[in-house]
Design a protein around this motif. Structure first.
Motif, PDB file in Angstrom:
ATOM      1  N   ASN A 166      46.696 -33.598  26.720  1.00  0.00           N
ATOM      2  CA  ASN A 166      45.482 -34.399  26.542  1.00  0.00           C
ATOM      3  C   ASN A 166      44.434 -33.985  27.573  1.00  0.00           C
ATOM      4  O   ASN A 166      44.768 -33.655  28.716  1.00  0.00           O
ATOM      5  N   SER A 192      44.008 -28.577  23.343  1.00  0.00           N
ATOM      6  CA  SER A 192      44.478 -29.959  23.367  1.00  0.00           C
ATOM      7  C   SER A 192      44.191 -30.635  22.028  1.00  0.00           C
ATOM      8  O   SER A 192      43.083 -30.538  21.500  1.00  0.00           O
ATOM      9  N   GLU A 193      45.204 -31.319  21.500  1.00  0.00           N
ATOM     10  CA  GLU A 193      45.012 -32.040  20.244  1.00  0.00           C
ATOM     11  C   GLU A 193      44.084 -33.228  20.454  1.00  0.00           C
ATOM     12  O   GLU A 193      43.274 -33.564  19.592  1.00  0.00           O
ATOM     13  N   HIS A 194      44.221 -33.878  21.624  1.00  0.00           N
ATOM     14  CA  HIS A 194      43.369 -35.026  21.951  1.00  0.00           C
ATOM     15  C   HIS A 194      42.420 -34.635  23.078  1.00  0.00           C
ATOM     16  O   HIS A 194      42.843 -34.348  24.187  1.00  0.00           O
ATOM     17  N   LYS A 195      41.120 -34.606  22.775  1.00  0.00           N
ATOM     18  CA  LYS A 195      40.093 -34.267  23.767  1.00  0.00           C
ATOM     19  C   LYS A 195      39.014 -35.331  23.756  1.00  0.00           C
ATOM     20  O   LYS A 195      38.569 -35.756  22.689  1.00  0.00           O
ATOM     21  N   GLU A 196      38.591 -35.736  24.939  1.00  0.00           N
ATOM     22  CA  GLU A 196      37.478 -36.662  25.067  1.00  0.00           C
ATOM     23  C   GLU A 196      36.405 -36.021  25.939  1.00  0.00           C
ATOM     24  O   GLU A 196      36.711 -35.242  26.850  1.00  0.00           O
TER      25      GLU A 196
END
Length: 229
Positions: A166, A192-196
């Motif tokens: 992440n 990354s599958e989850h990016k913010e």
């Protein structure tokens, strides 16, 4: 030994020290995180020490703390300020990491337009705050150290695709040291599958010592808290 805490290694930037990231580190400690803030080799405030250290030394300095932190908890998040984010990428490729946070991390550096605006602000306010800061940065950046920074940057860019944990990318829009399009590059190339992504209108490069510090710290903490759920 196993521990339910999330461990955070918080890495300062090029030519800087722990002071740059201290507000975030102290807040995370108070929130129950296990926190480590390595001082990168050569970053003693002595120009000769800075000249002698290589980018491999900088990575090793952070990795030693990472390994110590792993003795306390299995869940590790790396938080890298400025160049510390590049070092974080190198470590995230080598170790099992829960998350990576970058704060004003450069792919494209020196926003010359912003530098000029800052110097004009000095003239307008009859102060020399920004000029003095640039002079200090120049003093803390001997040519061998700058060469090693460029080596680190060039080595790190191909590694971004290997980061799968992440990721949270944060950036001040008025950063004079890091151009904002660095965020696009990081976001595009991290696997990354989850990016913010979080942007801040104000704060400059030293955002954790600015008026936006509380907002950054709140966003980073919320991101890390989500790892504990």
């Amino acid at each position: 030994m196993e521990n339910s805490k999330v461990g955070c290694i918080v890495i300062h930037g090029f030519g800087g020290n722990i002071y740059e990231v201290e507000p975030l580190a102290e807040y995370l400690v108070n929130k129950g995180f296990e926190v480590s803030c390595p001082q990168l080799k050569g970053h003693t405030g002595n120009r000769q020490d800075m000249k002698k250290a290589t980018y491999e030394d900088w990575i090793s300095s952070a990795e030693e703390e990472l390994l110590r932190l792993k003795e306390k908890t299995n869940d590790i998040a790396i938080i890298g300020f400025s160049m510390g984010g590049l070092i974080g990428v190198n470590l995230a490729c080598k170790h099992d990491i829960k998350a990576l946070v970058t704060i004003n991390t450069p792919i494209y550096y020196w926003n010359l337009k912003r530098v000029l605006l800052n110097l004009l602000e000095d003239i307008k306010n009859r102060k020399a705050d920004n000029l003095q800061r640039y002079m200090r940065a120049r003093k803390n950046s001997p040519i061998p150290a700058m060469h090693n920074f460029l080596l680190l940057l060039n080595q790190t860019k191909p590694l971004l695709c290997k980061v799968k944990c992440n990721a949270l990318i944060t950036q001040a829009k008025d950063d004079d040291t890091v151009r904002i399009r660095s965020v696009d590059y990081l976001s595009e190339h991290l696997s990354s599958e989850h990016k913010e992504i979080k942007y801040y209108s104000n704060g400059g490069h030293q955002i954790l010592r600015s008026q936006s510090a509380d907002n950054v710290i709140s966003d980073v903490t919320a991101f890390l808290d989500s790892l504990r759920n």
